[in-house]
Motif scaffolding. Structure first.
Motif, PDB file in Angstrom:
ATOM      1  N   VAL A  96     -69.146 -57.512 -29.132  1.00 42.62           N
ATOM      2  CA  VAL A  96     -69.212 -58.494 -28.054  1.00 42.62           C
ATOM      3  C   VAL A  96     -68.059 -58.254 -27.090  1.00 42.62           C
ATOM      4  O   VAL A  96     -67.047 -57.646 -27.458  1.00 42.62           O
ATOM      5  CB  VAL A  96     -69.182 -59.939 -28.592  1.00 42.62           C
ATOM      6  CG1 VAL A  96     -70.401 -60.212 -29.466  1.00 42.62           C
ATOM      7  CG2 VAL A  96     -67.888 -60.214 -29.371  1.00 42.62           C
ATOM      8  N   VAL A  97     -68.231 -58.747 -25.859  1.00 46.60           N
ATOM      9  CA  VAL A  97     -67.207 -58.532 -24.831  1.00 46.60           C
ATOM     10  C   VAL A  97     -66.991 -59.805 -24.027  1.00 46.60           C
ATOM     11  O   VAL A  97     -67.872 -60.666 -23.954  1.00 46.60           O
ATOM     12  CB  VAL A  97     -67.597 -57.392 -23.862  1.00 46.60           C
ATOM     13  CG1 VAL A  97     -67.689 -56.071 -24.582  1.00 46.60           C
ATOM     14  CG2 VAL A  97     -68.903 -57.710 -23.150  1.00 46.60           C
ATOM     15  N   ALA A  98     -65.809 -59.895 -23.425  1.00 43.94           N
ATOM     16  CA  ALA A  98     -65.497 -60.994 -22.504  1.00 43.94           C
ATOM     17  C   ALA A  98     -64.531 -60.465 -21.464  1.00 43.94           C
ATOM     18  O   ALA A  98     -63.453 -59.967 -21.813  1.00 43.94           O
ATOM     19  CB  ALA A  98     -64.887 -62.174 -23.247  1.00 43.94           C
ATOM     20  N   GLY A  99     -64.909 -60.534 -20.189  1.00 48.38           N
ATOM     21  CA  GLY A  99     -64.040 -60.058 -19.123  1.00 48.38           C
ATOM     22  C   GLY A  99     -64.566 -58.802 -18.467  1.00 48.38           C
ATOM     23  O   GLY A  99     -65.218 -57.968 -19.108  1.00 48.38           O
ATOM     24  N   ASP A 100     -64.285 -58.667 -17.174  1.00 47.33           N
ATOM     25  CA  ASP A 100     -64.801 -57.540 -16.400  1.00 47.33           C
ATOM     26  C   ASP A 100     -64.313 -56.199 -16.930  1.00 47.33           C
ATOM     27  O   ASP A 100     -65.075 -55.225 -16.962  1.00 47.33           O
ATOM     28  CB  ASP A 100     -64.403 -57.695 -14.937  1.00 47.33           C
ATOM     29  CG  ASP A 100     -65.115 -58.866 -14.266  1.00 47.33           C
ATOM     30  OD1 ASP A 100     -66.157 -59.302 -14.796  1.00 47.33           O
ATOM     31  OD2 ASP A 100     -64.617 -59.347 -13.226  1.00 47.33           O
ATOM     32  N   ALA A 101     -63.045 -56.109 -17.309  1.00 53.39           N
ATOM     33  CA  ALA A 101     -62.521 -54.835 -17.808  1.00 53.39           C
ATOM     34  C   ALA A 101     -63.235 -54.422 -19.087  1.00 53.39           C
ATOM     35  O   ALA A 101     -63.563 -53.246 -19.278  1.00 53.39           O
ATOM     36  CB  ALA A 101     -61.015 -54.938 -18.053  1.00 53.39           C
ATOM     37  N   SER A 102     -63.496 -55.388 -19.962  1.00 54.57           N
ATOM     38  CA  SER A 102     -64.184 -55.100 -21.219  1.00 54.57           C
ATOM     39  C   SER A 102     -65.619 -54.643 -20.960  1.00 54.57           C
ATOM     40  O   SER A 102     -66.115 -53.714 -21.597  1.00 54.57           O
ATOM     41  CB  SER A 102     -64.194 -56.346 -22.111  1.00 54.57           C
ATOM     42  OG  SER A 102     -62.885 -56.786 -22.369  1.00 54.57           O
ATOM     43  N   ILE A 103     -66.280 -55.299 -20.017  1.00 50.93           N
ATOM     44  CA  ILE A 103     -67.651 -54.915 -19.663  1.00 50.93           C
ATOM     45  C   ILE A 103     -67.666 -53.510 -19.072  1.00 50.93           C
ATOM     46  O   ILE A 103     -68.538 -52.691 -19.392  1.00 50.93           O
ATOM     47  CB  ILE A 103     -68.248 -55.935 -18.679  1.00 50.93           C
ATOM     48  CG1 ILE A 103     -68.439 -57.285 -19.383  1.00 50.93           C
ATOM     49  CG2 ILE A 103     -69.576 -55.443 -18.113  1.00 50.93           C
ATOM     50  CD1 ILE A 103     -68.815 -58.410 -18.450  1.00 50.93           C
ATOM     51  N   ALA A 104     -66.683 -53.212 -18.207  1.00 53.73           N
ATOM     52  CA  ALA A 104     -66.608 -51.881 -17.601  1.00 53.73           C
ATOM     53  C   ALA A 104     -66.343 -50.811 -18.656  1.00 53.73           C
ATOM     54  O   ALA A 104     -66.916 -49.716 -18.599  1.00 53.73           O
ATOM     55  CB  ALA A 104     -65.515 -51.858 -16.536  1.00 53.73           C
TER      56      ALA A 104
END
Length: 288
Positions: free
Chosen positions: A61-69
């Motif tokens: 799972v991810v949270a935050g734009d940097a993590s998604i990128a």
């Protein structure tokens, strides 16, 4: 001949023994193939926390734009469990039971601790600098079991940064104000501030940029030589020159208004494209 033979035997012995000595000291080289066993492994995140996994995570799972990128660059199937700041969706985490969570540095420490209590290995991404993104590419790819993808992305980012650094080796930095909309800006300690620094600029907002419009009276005192605005901004030189509060800014007087897609300056592996574009806009002669 006897001396040469003894030297060859000694070298062979060292070659056979050295890997075992290194593994006994805790050293762990980066894997070079799919057959190499990665786990168990541990890395340290942005908070210095030791993030450990015993096996390849089946759910991330991810949270935050940097993590998604990061997840997109590494081609990881992930589920979003929060924004870039504030709290995580603990109910969703409880239901998904992920083995790994990649979260932005803006997620509260309480929420991170709660996610860890639910059994997830939580890696807080070092998303405040370009160097941090480089490190995150290595760490996240190791944790997710795709180290070769991480190595390729990190190499691309590192080579892009080095190319810009080489091009700017003999230039003086210029004073920059970046307008994120209605004269809101980013501090020099933010990720965007770090990108400006590597692009050969000095973020005149300094470390204390507050939320809301930057005071124009203070901006005049800071004398920015270049104004950077979003590519979709409605600001124009004509408007700036007709405004008594901005017409005498050095950047406005000289016409140095730079437009750039602000999404290219967000934390993530693709920021290398934004870095190159911004550096070329601030120092066009260095890239001719």
């Amino acid at each position: 001949m006897g001396g040469t033979r003894r030297f060859s035997l000694l070298a062979l012995s060292l070659a056979l023994v050295l890997p075992f000595v290194l593994s006994g000291c805790g050293a762990k080289s980066e894997p070079t193939g799919a057959s190499v066993h990665l786990y168990p492994l541990s890395v340290r995140d942005a908070d210095g926390h030791l993030v450990s996994l015993r096996a390849r995570p089946k759910s991330i799972v991810v949270a935050g734009d940097a993590s998604i990128a990061l997840a997109a660059a590494l081609k990881l199937p992930v589920t979003r469990v929060g924004t870039g700041s504030g709290e995580l969706d603990l109910a969703l985490i409880r239901r998904l039971k992920p083995q790994l969570a990649l979260v932005g540095s803006g997620i509260t420490k309480v929420s991170v601790a709660q996610a860890r209590a639910l059994g997830a290995a939580v890696y807080v991404v070092p998303d405040q600098t370009l160097g941090g993104i480089e490190q995150a590419l290595s760490d996240a790819s190791l944790l997710a079991g795709v180290p070769l993808r991480g190595r390729a992305e990190r190499t691309r980012l590192a080579e892009g940064r080095e190319a810009v650094r080489t091009a700017l080796a003999n230039v003086e930095p210029v004073r920059v104000f970046i307008d994120l909309g209605h004269f809101t800006t980013a501090s020099d300690s933010s990720f965007i501030g770090n990108v400006i620094g590597e692009a050969g600029g000095i973020d005149v907002a300094g470390p204390d940029a507050q939320e809301g419009p930057f005071p124009l009276k203070r901006l005049r005192r800071l004398k920015p030589e270049v104004l950077v605005i979003g590519s979709n901004s409605r600001l124009t030189l004509a408007k700036l020159r007709s405004n008594p509060s901005t017409r005498w800014l050095p950047a406005v007087h000289s016409g140095r208004l730079v437009r750039i897609d602000l999404q290219l300056l967000e934390p993530g592996p693709t920021v290398v494209d934004g870095l190159r574009e911004l550096a070329a806009a601030l120092h066009p002669d260095a890239f001719n």
